[in-house]
Structures are given as C-alpha cells and as structure tokens.
Design an enzyme around this catalytic site. Structure first.
Site, PDB file in Angstrom:
ATOM      1  N   ALA A 285     -40.227  19.745 -55.473  1.00 24.48           N
ATOM      2  CA  ALA A 285     -39.924  19.230 -54.145  1.00 24.48           C
ATOM      3  C   ALA A 285     -41.166  19.265 -53.261  1.00 24.48           C
ATOM      4  CB  ALA A 285     -38.803  20.057 -53.514  1.00 24.48           C
ATOM      5  N   HIS A 325     -39.663   6.981 -45.814  1.00 25.48           N
ATOM      6  CA  HIS A 325     -40.094   6.275 -47.015  1.00 25.48           C
ATOM      7  C   HIS A 325     -40.186   4.774 -46.758  1.00 25.48           C
ATOM      8  CE1 HIS A 325     -39.997   9.044 -50.634  1.00 25.48           C
ATOM      9  NE2 HIS A 325     -39.738   9.854 -49.615  1.00 25.48           N
ATOM     10  N   ARG A 329     -43.851   1.822 -46.671  1.00 21.78           N
ATOM     11  CA  ARG A 329     -44.021   0.814 -47.710  1.00 21.78           C
ATOM     12  C   ARG A 329     -44.658  -0.446 -47.121  1.00 21.78           C
ATOM     13  NH1 ARG A 329     -37.801   1.607 -49.412  1.00 21.78           N
ATOM     14  NH2 ARG A 329     -37.982   3.825 -49.923  1.00 21.78           N
TER      15      ARG A 329
END
Length: 450
Positions: A285, A325, A329
């Site tokens: 993690a 996330h 991108r």
C-alpha cells in the site's frame, strides 16, 4: 546529416560546480560532466553557442572553422556568448557567417562584430522558413521567454541530402502553433530539453519528468515522432536523478540520454532496445505502484485505463482516492471502470493500464458470491480468461497488483484464501510478463527486465 552534441547540460551544467546534492556528487564521481547544450550539424551549422561551446568542440575533436551558420534559440547566456564572434574574427575574417535568431539575441551580438567582418544577421520569428546552403530551416514557437513573449524559438532543420531534426531547447510543453507546424513531420531525430527532472514546481519554461513524456505523446499524436524517431533528452540539470536512473525513466518513452561529444547520425536506421509488451508492477500500500505504472505509458498519446476498483457508495475516502487518480491522467487517456477486464483486453488496440488486479479479484469474488456459498470454479475461470486475454492483447499492457504475501498472516479464513488466490494470480500474470517490478517506498526494483 551528422549531429555532434557539444553539450547536453543546462545553464549551470551537470554537475553544478557549487552543488553538493546527491545527483551532482554521483555525476562527478562517475565523470559524467555535461556542459551547456549545443550541437554541430555537418561541421557547418552551429545550434546555440554558450560560453562552454567553443572549447567543448575542441574537446570533442571538432573544428568550428567550417561553420557558416549560427542558429540561436534565444538570448539566455548559456545559449549565446557573443564573444565567440570576436574570437572567430581574429582568425576567420575571410569567410562569411550567418547569425540567425530572434532580434533580441542578435542585438546582443552586434557590438562584437567589426564593420568589415563578413557577418550577416538574420532576425527570425516563428513561422518563417529560410534556406541556408541547401539546409531548409523552419522557425517554431517555444514555450520560453527571456525578455518578452516570443523572443525564444525552436528549429526544424532538413538536410540537403535527406534527414530532418527538431531542435527543441529551451521550451516547456509545446504551444499549439508548434504542434500544428510539425504535423506529420516524421522527424528522424528530436532533441528535446528535460531540465527540471523530478521538480514540478519550478515553472513552465522547461520540461520535467511529468511534462516531458506528455510532450512526446503530443508529438506522436501529431505524427512528428514515430517508431523510428531517435529522441534524445538534452539540457539536463541536477534536478534529474543520476544518469543510469534517468535512462530507466526515459527508455519506456522511447527516449535516451547520450554523453557530451556524441555524434548522432540522422537518417540512419535506429536500433532501439526492445520494450516489454507486458509489465507487472507489484508493491504494498502507498508504495508508488500506480504512479510508476502511469509513468511507463506517459508518452503514449492514447491509453485505456482499466480502473477495476469501481465506485463505493458512501465511502468518501475512496471517492477522494479515485478523484485523485482521475485528475492526474493525461487528457488523451480513456478511463473504463469495470471488472470485465478480459473483454476489454480482447477489444482494445491501444496500450492498456490495468489498475489493479487486487480490486479486480475482489470484484469477481463478489460478483460470484463466493463468500455466501457461490461458485469458486467461476472465479478460476475468470482468472484463466484474464490470462488468455492478456496473452493476446494487441498493444502493451501494464498491470498493477498488490504484493500481499509479505505482511502478517490474515486472521480470518476468508482473508487467507484471498491472499493465497491473489498470490497465484500475481504469479500467473508475472509468468506472462517480460518485465516485473517491485515498488518499495516509491523506488522501483526490477525483478525481471526485458
């Protein structure tokens, strides 16, 4: 064309002689000394000329006596040392020289040229084309400034006997006008600056290791960089990791680092080391798995991001992770949120980032209701289907997974069964992958290299 890189370093070179950072110490110990970036084309065209450059040519075994054209990108002192014109005049007052560049850069040169010196100043602006002794030169806009916007340029140079290059220093992410101008250029070589390395807080006038691959992706999308383009990173500073580590960063993007004095042959077939078509990134993690995996594909203009975690209603912390996330991108990437991974792998034709196998397996276990008496055989069939689709995927695939075998033994039978099954999935995917990487504390350790 032959291009000799007289220097590949930033304004202060690499290592900076006043610095004791790890990057500078390692470079000095290894003898990797980089001077200010400049290049010599066919002994006839000099691209930039900072204070280091004339002596760098001598060290490289090259003479500047045959230079007929000096192309300046801008007026910063590591790219322009006008005293070189004076030194030249002491021995070369019989041969003409064209000094080409933005008007501000030329103005700094005029006082260093005598009234009878055969020096012609050619001011240029983005969008212009000039022909210099058979070389066709296009002037492009740079994302960089000295005194004002527009006073820095880049050069597109085509040789009289073939070969074409892009000289892209100094600049940050390329302006839309430049990307439009280089559409379908299919360069043989691109020399692209990468000054800021791991630092993303130093401004937009130079590339760092986040924007560099995105510019490459934009150049690929425009048809300027192809599978046969030799991409060389230049204008390197100590903000980068040591050269060996930097090379590992650049290799998946189809770029490389070379030493000062290297001669690059433009137009010759490029021999590039193979790249893995299947890569597995493992780690615990917060070990940096996703960030590393995303970086591997950062220079691709189109990527399918297979997000297997899905949405967890009412879980605010998970929603924040997903949003983070998504935000990092690139705009050209397509996100597909699904656990039907095999079906997507069979259909997609572009690179795929699968993140991650652990959440995918969790979703398939829930889908088949195994914890309430469901069909474990159906899960095994899903794993077999995934492996078959991975094996036959049309483009590169980077898969991320959790390394769950190094921690404490789960206290419940369900936890132990999940750990064991994910370990088998990881092993099977690793067997199908040319490259396997273990992430620990943000540092990548290759377990298998292609």
């Amino acid at each position: 064309m032959e291009v000799v890189l007289l220097g590949t370093g930033s304004a202060d070179g690499w290592p900076n002689p006043f610095c004791v950072c790890a990057s500078c110490r390692i470079a000095a110990e290894r003898g990797e000394i980089r001077g200010q970036t400049a290049a010599l084309i066919d002994d006839a065209i000099l691209l930039d000329c900072g204070p280091d450059v004339p002596r760098a040519a001598v060290r490289a075994g090259r003479s500047l006596a045959g230079v007929r054209h000096l192309l300046l990108t801008h007026a910063h002192p590591d790219h322009l040392n006008p005293a070189a014109l004076l030194f030249r005049s002491w021995v070369r007052r019989d041969r003409p020289l064209d000094v080409v560049g933005p008007a501000d850069a030329l103005d700094l040169c005029r006082d260093w040229v005598g009234p009878d010196d055969p020096v012609r100043f050619v001011p240029v602006v983005p969008g212009e084309r000039i022909v210099l002794n058979g070389y066709e030169v296009r002037v492009l806009e740079a994302a960089h400034r000295v005194f004002r916007d527009g006073d820095s340029v880049l050069y597109d140079v085509a040789g009289p006997e073939g070969g074409r290059l892009l000289w892209a220093t100094d600049t940050g992410p390329l302006p839309s006008s430049t990307l439009g101008a280089v559409h379908d250029a299919r360069y043989d070589a691109v020399f692209l600056e990468e000054t800021f390395g791991t630092r993303s807080d130093l401004g937009a006038g130079h590339h760092d290791l986040t924007t560099f691959p995105r510019t490459l992706a934009a150049l690929r999308e425009a048809g300027a960089v192809t599978a046969t383009t030799d991409v060389v990173a230049v204008h390197l500073s100590h903000y980068n990791p040591p050269t060996s580590e930097l090379s590992e960063h650049l290799a998946p993007w189809g770029a490389r680092v070379v030493d000062d004095g290297t001669a690059v042959q433009i137009g010759e077939p490029l021999v590039r080391s193979g790249q893995a078509s299947r890569t597995l990134v493992l780690g615990g993690a917060r070990a940096g798995k996703s960030t590393y995996a995303e970086a591997l594909l950062a220079a691709e203009p189109r990527v399918t991001y297979l997000a297997t975690g899905g949405v967890r209603e009412g879980d605010r912390e998970w929603a924040e992770r997903v949003a983070l996330h998504r935000a990092r991108r690139p705009s050209g990437w397509t996100t597909v949120e699904t656990s039907e991974v095999a079906a997507v792998l069979r259909d997609v034709r572009e690179p795929v980032l699968l993140d991650c196998l652990g959440t995918w397996l969790t979703a398939r276990l829930d889908h088949h209701g195994v914890w309430t008496g469901g069909d474990w055989a159906a899960v095994d069939a899903d794993v077999t289907d995934l492996l078959g689709a991975l094996r036959r995927a049309a483009g590169p695939v980077v898969a991320v997974s959790n390394e769950v075998g190094s921690g404490v033994v789960p206290p419940t039978p369900a936890g132990r069964r999940f750990r064991d099954l994910l370990g088998r999935v990881n092993s099977a995917v690793a067997a199908e992958s040319e490259a396997v990487v273990l992430m620990v504390a943000g540092v990548a350790t290759p377990l298998r290299s292609f």
